[in-house]
Design an enzyme around this catalytic site. Sequence first.
Site, PDB file in Angstrom:
ATOM      1  N   LYS A 164       0.859  -1.183   0.000  1.00  0.00           N
ATOM      2  CA  LYS A 164       0.000   0.000   0.000  1.00  0.00           C
ATOM      3  C   LYS A 164       0.893   1.229   0.000  1.00  0.00           C
ATOM      4  CE  LYS A 164      -1.991   2.646   2.955  1.00  0.00           C
ATOM      5  NZ  LYS A 164      -2.010   3.924   2.155  1.00  0.00           N
ATOM      6  N   THR A 206       1.156   6.404  14.029  1.00  0.00           N
ATOM      7  CA  THR A 206       0.522   5.396  13.177  1.00  0.00           C
ATOM      8  C   THR A 206       1.077   4.022  13.475  1.00  0.00           C
ATOM      9  OG1 THR A 206       0.240   7.063  11.446  1.00  0.00           O
ATOM     10  CG2 THR A 206       0.030   4.763  10.786  1.00  0.00           C
ATOM     11  N   GLY A 207       2.370   3.936  13.773  1.00  0.00           N
ATOM     12  CA  GLY A 207       2.972   2.649  14.106  1.00  0.00           C
ATOM     13  C   GLY A 207       2.311   1.995  15.301  1.00  0.00           C
ATOM     14  N   GLU A 239       9.654  15.010  16.448  1.00  0.00           N
ATOM     15  CA  GLU A 239      10.093  14.877  15.068  1.00  0.00           C
ATOM     16  C   GLU A 239       9.335  15.872  14.200  1.00  0.00           C
ATOM     17  OE1 GLU A 239      11.080  11.302  11.975  1.00  0.00           O
ATOM     18  OE2 GLU A 239       9.101  11.248  12.911  1.00  0.00           O
ATOM     19  N   CYS A 252      13.496  10.065   7.946  1.00  0.00           N
ATOM     20  CA  CYS A 252      13.350   9.558   9.314  1.00  0.00           C
ATOM     21  C   CYS A 252      14.659   9.604  10.092  1.00  0.00           C
ATOM     22  CB  CYS A 252      12.791   8.140   9.291  1.00  0.00           C
ATOM     23  SG  CYS A 252      13.757   6.992   8.296  1.00  0.00           S
ATOM     24  N   GLY A 271       6.913   4.716   8.710  1.00  0.00           N
ATOM     25  CA  GLY A 271       6.171   5.959   8.848  1.00  0.00           C
ATOM     26  C   GLY A 271       6.264   6.497  10.259  1.00  0.00           C
ATOM     27  N   GLY A 272       5.258   7.266  10.651  1.00  0.00           N
ATOM     28  CA  GLY A 272       5.263   7.938  11.943  1.00  0.00           C
ATOM     29  C   GLY A 272       4.976   7.006  13.104  1.00  0.00           C
ATOM     30  N   GLU A 276       9.370   0.563  11.109  1.00  0.00           N
ATOM     31  CA  GLU A 276      10.469   1.538  11.039  1.00  0.00           C
ATOM     32  C   GLU A 276       9.818   2.903  11.190  1.00  0.00           C
ATOM     33  OE1 GLU A 276      12.486   4.382  10.141  1.00  0.00           O
ATOM     34  OE2 GLU A 276      12.715   3.712   8.063  1.00  0.00           O
ATOM     35  N   GLU A 293      -0.674   7.824   0.360  1.00  0.00           N
ATOM     36  CA  GLU A 293      -1.748   8.475  -0.395  1.00  0.00           C
ATOM     37  C   GLU A 293      -1.232   9.560  -1.329  1.00  0.00           C
ATOM     38  OE1 GLU A 293      -3.778   7.830   3.710  1.00  0.00           O
ATOM     39  OE2 GLU A 293      -1.783   7.558   2.837  1.00  0.00           O
TER      40      GLU A 293
END
Length: 492
Positions: free
Chosen positions: A175, A232-233, A385, A284, A228-229, A250, A178
């Site tokens: 995926k 969300t992780g 971050e 990152c 990602g962030g 990650e 977006e």
Amino acid sequence: MKTLPMFLNGAWVQAEAGGAREIFNPASNELLALVADGSERDAEAAIAFARRAFDDGPWPRMRAPERASHLFKLADKIEANTDSLAELETRNNGKPLREAKFDVADAAACFRYYAGLITKPLGQTYEVSDPNIQAMVTREPIGVCGQIIPWNYPLLMAAWKLAPGLAAGNCCILKSAEATPLTAIELFKLIAETGFPPGSAQLLLGPGPSAGHALAASMQVDKIAFTGGTVTGRKIMSAATGNIKKVTLELGGKSPNIVFADADFDLAIEYALFAIFAGQGEVCSAGSRLVLDKKLADRFLPRLAEAASRIVVGDGLDPQTEMGPMITPNHLQRVLGYIDAGKSEGAELICGGARLTEGALAKGNFVAPTIFTQTRPGMKIVREEIFGPVLAVQLFETEEEAVRIANDTIYGLAAGVFTQDHGKGLRVLHRLRAGITWLNTYHPTFNEAPWGGYKQSGIGRELGTFGLDAYLETKQININLVPQKLNWFSGA
């Protein structure tokens, strides 16, 4: 404008509900494309296709050399399309074209690396106390793997996920982010040309909260990998508990770049800039905290600010551009919000600190390279971050203090050290709580070496042999060479 489709079960299809998403060029905010905007139902369809392909299809049962052949051919196709892929990456992501070309080359190299690695020894045999037992260990694919990638390295992150996952024999559902699906769509055109079996590699387009969540929560998905962030992780990790699926995360970073007074001055200046302003700071592992020896500050900081102010910001397709735009207007506002927070909390702004709006820049999401000094440990620009071109400077007096400042973060992804005393440099690197470290350099990444972090920077590793291990199950097999009755139970 025709809506670009996603790739499910070997076919190009639109979203079941007919949804479409607008994709913009961050340098101009001009419409680039319309792409299918999938939903939970599209994710469920992809999962069903992948489940069937893994349980009954040819890909997991192919011998490793045959899977490797597919990956080698795909790498060749990526390389042959370097110019078009790099230009599309720049238009969609905004990064300078020279960086996009590096990403395309790295993506091709990643597929080649895992194509070679998968044909190397993976199992073990060993002697046990019973001479009649032949014992061995084999490695097998995990199954259906959901893979969710970010917008900062759209093509390269697709390679980091797909290459080891497919090499191991898994059936993968990628995926894309977006905002940046365009090079992933082109990659899957090449995958289709290469002849991967239906369902072995699929491209899902759609929002994270619906399509992405469905991958993480599905009882039919055996592994979820996410870059990602950290917020969300955590959600993905929670969703994955339903069937205790394997998880690789990650996540974020607030990485320190330590410069000692004995560092090569010019080298340290250049890498301090490169650590934070390469990739617009949307990296990152960016060296977003400069941990600077106080003895060097009066000389170092004016030179650093002067050099940062000369960085050429603009459209990534312009060969003069050294730093591109933020990915979206919303992300631009987020970065500007952190700059405002730095000012309001009392940090001293010595460079940048504003949106760039002169000429053609007015249409895009541009912000000037920004440096803050006179920071305190509790400031937002020091703790959180930002994911943009904003550097927070922290001063130290002793090696012990430098290590303490560097480790004073919830993250632990990367860290750099600059000193001409290599003994001291290695000593400090050993004490830093970070998964990726550099001495007298910053940012080099290799397919052969593991990538991932400590603490809230994630779980597991990508790349290298560790990245392949993350897509393999370990099975113990014991074979009785002399079958005979045990006579353990009298009635048997």
